[in-house]
Scaffold this motif. Structure first.
Motif, PDB file in Angstrom:
ATOM      1  N   SER A  16       0.844  -1.192   0.000  1.00 51.56           N
ATOM      2  CA  SER A  16       0.000   0.000   0.000  1.00 51.56           C
ATOM      3  C   SER A  16       0.877   1.238   0.000  1.00 51.56           C
ATOM      4  O   SER A  16       2.006   1.219   0.495  1.00 51.56           O
ATOM      5  CB  SER A  16      -0.954   0.005   1.198  1.00 51.56           C
ATOM      6  OG  SER A  16      -0.229   0.052   2.394  1.00 51.56           O
ATOM      7  N   VAL A  17       0.347   2.293  -0.532  1.00 54.47           N
ATOM      8  CA  VAL A  17       1.077   3.553  -0.642  1.00 54.47           C
ATOM      9  C   VAL A  17       1.275   4.129   0.752  1.00 54.47           C
ATOM     10  O   VAL A  17       0.371   4.108   1.573  1.00 54.47           O
ATOM     11  CB  VAL A  17       0.292   4.539  -1.532  1.00 54.47           C
ATOM     12  CG1 VAL A  17       0.976   5.888  -1.577  1.00 54.47           C
ATOM     13  CG2 VAL A  17       0.134   3.974  -2.927  1.00 54.47           C
ATOM     14  N   GLY A  18       2.468   4.632   1.022  1.00 56.47           N
ATOM     15  CA  GLY A  18       2.748   5.303   2.286  1.00 56.47           C
ATOM     16  C   GLY A  18       3.286   4.403   3.376  1.00 56.47           C
ATOM     17  O   GLY A  18       3.553   4.865   4.478  1.00 56.47           O
ATOM     18  N   GLU A  19       3.458   3.117   3.096  1.00 50.58           N
ATOM     19  CA  GLU A  19       3.999   2.208   4.103  1.00 50.58           C
ATOM     20  C   GLU A  19       5.447   2.544   4.399  1.00 50.58           C
ATOM     21  O   GLU A  19       6.172   3.058   3.550  1.00 50.58           O
ATOM     22  CB  GLU A  19       3.948   0.764   3.596  1.00 50.58           C
ATOM     23  CG  GLU A  19       2.666   0.045   3.868  1.00 50.58           C
ATOM     24  CD  GLU A  19       2.769  -1.412   3.481  1.00 50.58           C
ATOM     25  OE1 GLU A  19       3.512  -2.151   4.147  1.00 50.58           O
ATOM     26  OE2 GLU A  19       2.121  -1.779   2.508  1.00 50.58           O
ATOM     27  N   ASN A  20       5.889   2.186   5.603  1.00 52.43           N
ATOM     28  CA  ASN A  20       7.284   2.363   5.984  1.00 52.43           C
ATOM     29  C   ASN A  20       8.127   1.384   5.168  1.00 52.43           C
ATOM     30  O   ASN A  20       7.887   0.179   5.187  1.00 52.43           O
ATOM     31  CB  ASN A  20       7.450   2.097   7.484  1.00 52.43           C
ATOM     32  CG  ASN A  20       8.874   2.297   7.951  1.00 52.43           C
ATOM     33  OD1 ASN A  20       9.718   2.780   7.209  1.00 52.43           O
ATOM     34  ND2 ASN A  20       9.148   1.930   9.180  1.00 52.43           N
ATOM     35  N   LEU A  21       9.107   1.890   4.456  1.00 53.61           N
ATOM     36  CA  LEU A  21       9.933   1.057   3.588  1.00 53.61           C
ATOM     37  C   LEU A  21      11.251   0.653   4.233  1.00 53.61           C
ATOM     38  O   LEU A  21      11.958  -0.199   3.698  1.00 53.61           O
ATOM     39  CB  LEU A  21      10.213   1.802   2.277  1.00 53.61           C
ATOM     40  CG  LEU A  21       8.988   2.228   1.474  1.00 53.61           C
ATOM     41  CD1 LEU A  21       9.434   3.022   0.255  1.00 53.61           C
ATOM     42  CD2 LEU A  21       8.153   1.047   1.075  1.00 53.61           C
ATOM     43  N   GLU A  22      11.588   1.255   5.353  1.00 49.10           N
ATOM     44  CA  GLU A  22      12.892   1.020   5.973  1.00 49.10           C
ATOM     45  C   GLU A  22      13.095  -0.423   6.408  1.00 49.10           C
ATOM     46  O   GLU A  22      14.218  -0.911   6.430  1.00 49.10           O
ATOM     47  CB  GLU A  22      13.071   1.944   7.175  1.00 49.10           C
ATOM     48  CG  GLU A  22      13.198   3.398   6.779  1.00 49.10           C
ATOM     49  CD  GLU A  22      13.384   4.307   7.978  1.00 49.10           C
ATOM     50  OE1 GLU A  22      13.492   3.804   9.112  1.00 49.10           O
ATOM     51  OE2 GLU A  22      13.414   5.521   7.763  1.00 49.10           O
ATOM     52  N   THR A  23      12.041  -1.125   6.747  1.00 49.37           N
ATOM     53  CA  THR A  23      12.178  -2.487   7.257  1.00 49.37           C
ATOM     54  C   THR A  23      12.177  -3.535   6.145  1.00 49.37           C
ATOM     55  O   THR A  23      12.373  -4.709   6.414  1.00 49.37           O
ATOM     56  CB  THR A  23      11.022  -2.820   8.223  1.00 49.37           C
ATOM     57  OG1 THR A  23       9.791  -2.688   7.524  1.00 49.37           O
ATOM     58  CG2 THR A  23      11.033  -1.888   9.411  1.00 49.37           C
ATOM     59  N   LEU A  24      11.976  -3.119   4.898  1.00 48.01           N
ATOM     60  CA  LEU A  24      11.902  -4.061   3.785  1.00 48.01           C
ATOM     61  C   LEU A  24      13.271  -4.339   3.194  1.00 48.01           C
ATOM     62  O   LEU A  24      14.137  -3.458   3.128  1.00 48.01           O
ATOM     63  CB  LEU A  24      10.977  -3.525   2.695  1.00 48.01           C
ATOM     64  CG  LEU A  24       9.531  -3.267   3.115  1.00 48.01           C
ATOM     65  CD1 LEU A  24       8.751  -2.660   1.957  1.00 48.01           C
ATOM     66  CD2 LEU A  24       8.868  -4.524   3.611  1.00 48.01           C
ATOM     67  N   SER A  25      13.459  -5.574   2.744  1.00 48.73           N
ATOM     68  CA  SER A  25      14.715  -5.953   2.102  1.00 48.73           C
ATOM     69  C   SER A  25      14.723  -5.462   0.655  1.00 48.73           C
ATOM     70  O   SER A  25      13.700  -5.009   0.130  1.00 48.73           O
ATOM     71  CB  SER A  25      14.866  -7.474   2.124  1.00 48.73           C
ATOM     72  OG  SER A  25      13.899  -8.071   1.273  1.00 48.73           O
ATOM     73  N   VAL A  26      15.871  -5.604   0.014  1.00 50.23           N
ATOM     74  CA  VAL A  26      15.995  -5.218  -1.390  1.00 50.23           C
ATOM     75  C   VAL A  26      15.026  -6.042  -2.235  1.00 50.23           C
ATOM     76  O   VAL A  26      14.323  -5.509  -3.102  1.00 50.23           O
ATOM     77  CB  VAL A  26      17.453  -5.403  -1.886  1.00 50.23           C
ATOM     78  CG1 VAL A  26      17.541  -5.245  -3.393  1.00 50.23           C
ATOM     79  CG2 VAL A  26      18.378  -4.423  -1.180  1.00 50.23           C
ATOM     80  N   ALA A  27      14.951  -7.344  -1.973  1.00 47.47           N
ATOM     81  CA  ALA A  27      14.048  -8.212  -2.734  1.00 47.47           C
ATOM     82  C   ALA A  27      12.590  -7.794  -2.523  1.00 47.47           C
ATOM     83  O   ALA A  27      11.805  -7.782  -3.477  1.00 47.47           O
ATOM     84  CB  ALA A  27      14.240  -9.666  -2.324  1.00 47.47           C
ATOM     85  N   GLU A  28      12.227  -7.444  -1.305  1.00 51.34           N
ATOM     86  CA  GLU A  28      10.862  -7.015  -1.028  1.00 51.34           C
ATOM     87  C   GLU A  28      10.548  -5.694  -1.730  1.00 51.34           C
ATOM     88  O   GLU A  28       9.448  -5.505  -2.247  1.00 51.34           O
ATOM     89  CB  GLU A  28      10.635  -6.879   0.473  1.00 51.34           C
ATOM     90  CG  GLU A  28      10.600  -8.215   1.197  1.00 51.34           C
ATOM     91  CD  GLU A  28      10.606  -8.074   2.709  1.00 51.34           C
ATOM     92  OE1 GLU A  28       9.904  -8.850   3.364  1.00 51.34           O
ATOM     93  OE2 GLU A  28      11.319  -7.184   3.230  1.00 51.34           O
ATOM     94  N   LEU A  29      11.512  -4.792  -1.756  1.00 46.74           N
ATOM     95  CA  LEU A  29      11.308  -3.523  -2.457  1.00 46.74           C
ATOM     96  C   LEU A  29      11.152  -3.749  -3.956  1.00 46.74           C
ATOM     97  O   LEU A  29      10.310  -3.119  -4.599  1.00 46.74           O
ATOM     98  CB  LEU A  29      12.476  -2.571  -2.172  1.00 46.74           C
ATOM     99  CG  LEU A  29      12.550  -2.041  -0.740  1.00 46.74           C
ATOM    100  CD1 LEU A  29      13.860  -1.311  -0.515  1.00 46.74           C
ATOM    101  CD2 LEU A  29      11.376  -1.138  -0.430  1.00 46.74           C
ATOM    102  N   GLU A  30      11.949  -4.662  -4.515  1.00 45.88           N
ATOM    103  CA  GLU A  30      11.811  -4.987  -5.941  1.00 45.88           C
ATOM    104  C   GLU A  30      10.457  -5.614  -6.231  1.00 45.88           C
ATOM    105  O   GLU A  30       9.845  -5.324  -7.269  1.00 45.88           O
ATOM    106  CB  GLU A  30      12.944  -5.911  -6.377  1.00 45.88           C
ATOM    107  CG  GLU A  30      14.289  -5.206  -6.421  1.00 45.88           C
ATOM    108  CD  GLU A  30      15.457  -6.141  -6.663  1.00 45.88           C
ATOM    109  OE1 GLU A  30      15.312  -7.376  -6.455  1.00 45.88           O
ATOM    110  OE2 GLU A  30      16.529  -5.645  -7.039  1.00 45.88           O
ATOM    111  N   GLN A  31       9.961  -6.450  -5.323  1.00 46.32           N
ATOM    112  CA  GLN A  31       8.639  -7.039  -5.491  1.00 46.32           C
ATOM    113  C   GLN A  31       7.559  -5.968  -5.451  1.00 46.32           C
ATOM    114  O   GLN A  31       6.587  -6.027  -6.207  1.00 46.32           O
ATOM    115  CB  GLN A  31       8.368  -8.082  -4.406  1.00 46.32           C
ATOM    116  CG  GLN A  31       9.170  -9.343  -4.569  1.00 46.32           C
ATOM    117  CD  GLN A  31       9.012 -10.285  -3.384  1.00 46.32           C
ATOM    118  OE1 GLN A  31       8.492  -9.909  -2.344  1.00 46.32           O
ATOM    119  NE2 GLN A  31       9.484 -11.506  -3.553  1.00 46.32           N
ATOM    120  N   ARG A  32       7.710  -4.989  -4.573  1.00 44.37           N
ATOM    121  CA  ARG A  32       6.743  -3.891  -4.487  1.00 44.37           C
ATOM    122  C   ARG A  32       6.723  -3.098  -5.788  1.00 44.37           C
ATOM    123  O   ARG A  32       5.659  -2.739  -6.290  1.00 44.37           O
ATOM    124  CB  ARG A  32       7.082  -2.955  -3.324  1.00 44.37           C
ATOM    125  CG  ARG A  32       6.761  -3.526  -1.965  1.00 44.37           C
ATOM    126  CD  ARG A  32       7.219  -2.589  -0.866  1.00 44.37           C
ATOM    127  NE  ARG A  32       6.542  -1.310  -0.923  1.00 44.37           N
ATOM    128  CZ  ARG A  32       5.413  -1.025  -0.267  1.00 44.37           C
ATOM    129  NH1 ARG A  32       4.855  -1.923   0.490  1.00 44.37           N
ATOM    130  NH2 ARG A  32       4.864   0.165  -0.359  1.00 44.37           N
TER     131      ARG A  32
END
Length: 66
Positions: A16-32
């Protein structure tokens, strides 16, 4: 106490838009990014379909000679 009680809660399946991204891994960010890109393509396709429908309706109801 059950071992399952100690596990962190699962992350939501949808991004969802506006979620905290700091806790996500590189792979999770790429999936997003991939998920958002797919959603953007889906929205753009629906927008094009609705614009075509709107254009066809406008042409149908246009006054003759206008």
């Amino acid at each position: 106490m059950d071992w399952d009680d100690l596990k962190p809660p699962p992350k939501p399946a949808t991004a969802s838009v506006g979620e905290n991204l700091e806790t996500l891994s590189v792979a999770e960010l790429e999936q997003r990014i991939a998920a958002f890109a797919a959603e953007i393509a889906r929205v753009e396709a629906e927008l094009a379909r609705k614009r075509a429908h709107e254009s066809a309706a406008a042409a149908l109801f246009r006054k003759p000679g206008a």
